[in-house]
Design a protein around this motif. Structure first.
Motif, PDB file in Angstrom:
ATOM      1  N   GLN A  76      22.123 -52.465  60.510  1.00  0.00           N
ATOM      2  CA  GLN A  76      22.656 -51.145  60.177  1.00  0.00           C
ATOM      3  C   GLN A  76      21.498 -50.181  60.068  1.00  0.00           C
ATOM      4  O   GLN A  76      20.505 -50.457  59.396  1.00  0.00           O
ATOM      5  CB  GLN A  76      23.433 -51.167  58.871  1.00  0.00           C
ATOM      6  CG  GLN A  76      23.968 -49.773  58.511  1.00  0.00           C
ATOM      7  CD  GLN A  76      24.855 -49.773  57.298  1.00  0.00           C
ATOM      8  OE1 GLN A  76      25.688 -50.649  57.120  1.00  0.00           O
ATOM      9  NE2 GLN A  76      24.670 -48.772  56.440  1.00  0.00           N
ATOM     10  N   GLN A 115      32.015 -43.420  56.395  1.00  0.00           N
ATOM     11  CA  GLN A 115      30.897 -43.371  57.326  1.00  0.00           C
ATOM     12  C   GLN A 115      31.389 -43.073  58.729  1.00  0.00           C
ATOM     13  O   GLN A 115      32.443 -43.552  59.139  1.00  0.00           O
ATOM     14  CB  GLN A 115      30.177 -44.723  57.409  1.00  0.00           C
ATOM     15  CG  GLN A 115      29.413 -45.123  56.200  1.00  0.00           C
ATOM     16  CD  GLN A 115      28.704 -46.451  56.423  1.00  0.00           C
ATOM     17  OE1 GLN A 115      29.196 -47.321  57.136  1.00  0.00           O
ATOM     18  NE2 GLN A 115      27.553 -46.611  55.806  1.00  0.00           N
ATOM     19  N   GLN A 117      30.210 -44.075  62.436  1.00  0.00           N
ATOM     20  CA  GLN A 117      29.383 -45.175  62.917  1.00  0.00           C
ATOM     21  C   GLN A 117      29.691 -45.501  64.371  1.00  0.00           C
ATOM     22  O   GLN A 117      30.775 -45.221  64.863  1.00  0.00           O
ATOM     23  CB  GLN A 117      29.591 -46.417  62.061  1.00  0.00           C
ATOM     24  CG  GLN A 117      31.009 -46.938  62.066  1.00  0.00           C
ATOM     25  CD  GLN A 117      31.237 -48.065  61.070  1.00  0.00           C
ATOM     26  OE1 GLN A 117      30.420 -48.331  60.197  1.00  0.00           O
ATOM     27  NE2 GLN A 117      32.352 -48.754  61.208  1.00  0.00           N
ATOM     28  N   ARG A 129      24.028 -50.982  64.415  1.00  0.00           N
ATOM     29  CA  ARG A 129      25.137 -50.154  63.924  1.00  0.00           C
ATOM     30  C   ARG A 129      24.541 -48.919  63.277  1.00  0.00           C
ATOM     31  O   ARG A 129      23.968 -48.979  62.197  1.00  0.00           O
ATOM     32  CB  ARG A 129      26.004 -50.922  62.927  1.00  0.00           C
ATOM     33  CG  ARG A 129      27.220 -50.133  62.460  1.00  0.00           C
ATOM     34  CD  ARG A 129      28.250 -51.018  61.797  1.00  0.00           C
ATOM     35  NE  ARG A 129      27.741 -51.681  60.626  1.00  0.00           N
ATOM     36  CZ  ARG A 129      28.138 -51.416  59.380  1.00  0.00           C
ATOM     37  NH1 ARG A 129      29.051 -50.502  59.157  1.00  0.00           N
ATOM     38  NH2 ARG A 129      27.631 -52.077  58.376  1.00  0.00           N
ATOM     39  N   CYS A 131      24.872 -45.441  61.391  1.00  0.00           N
ATOM     40  CA  CYS A 131      25.823 -44.924  60.414  1.00  0.00           C
ATOM     41  C   CYS A 131      25.326 -43.607  59.815  1.00  0.00           C
ATOM     42  O   CYS A 131      24.128 -43.409  59.666  1.00  0.00           O
ATOM     43  CB  CYS A 131      25.998 -45.900  59.257  1.00  0.00           C
ATOM     44  SG  CYS A 131      26.597 -47.505  59.741  1.00  0.00           S
TER      45      CYS A 131
END
Length: 137
Positions: A76, A115, A117, A129, A131
């Motif tokens: 992330q 979020q 994303q 990912r 975000c």
């Protein structure tokens, strides 16, 4: 400076990976050692290292490397302007979009986190990912 985690990812072709991370995703190169096929990258203050597999340098591998790499993990990456990043990736490398841009709400204890994303897959198979937190509606 606080403690941090800096992932180091192995790459099949360091030049292809360099193009993807710098030209497609917009990372900056902090430094590189071309003779070792090594890059130290940064984006929005978060760092990442890339290393080519085709070197005589030591490698810390616990098993055989088979594509796609990174099975079972996604990284992330919090971003500042996700729409701009998404448009950039979509225009330069649309096939790397693994999951389209979406808005998702997650329950975090007794609060809701919202979020925007999307997920991009690099040439080696690693999933990122990206975000951006938004305010709940």
């Amino acid at each position: 400076m606080g403690l941090r985690v800096v992932p180091e990812l192995y790459c099949i072709d360091i030049n292809e990976s360099k193009y993807f991370y710098v030209d497609v995703l917009g990372f900056s190169i902090k430094y590189e050692r071309p003779e070792e096929q090594f890059l130290f990258l940064t984006l929005d203050g978060v760092d990442l290292m890339l290393e080519g597999l085709n070197t005589s340098e030591r490698h810390w591998l616990t098993g055989n490397m088979e594509a796609p790499f990174g099975r079972g993990v996604n990284f992330q990456w919090d971003t500042i302007n996700i729409e701009k990043l998404y448009q950039r990736v979509q225009s330069i490398s649309p096939n790397s979009i693994y999951m389209e841009l979406e808005t998702k709400t997650y329950e975090c204890n007794d609060q809701l986190a919202v979020q925007k994303q999307f997920i991009a897959q690099d040439p080696n198979g690693y999933l990122f990912r990206f975000c951006e937190d938004t305010l709940p509606s």
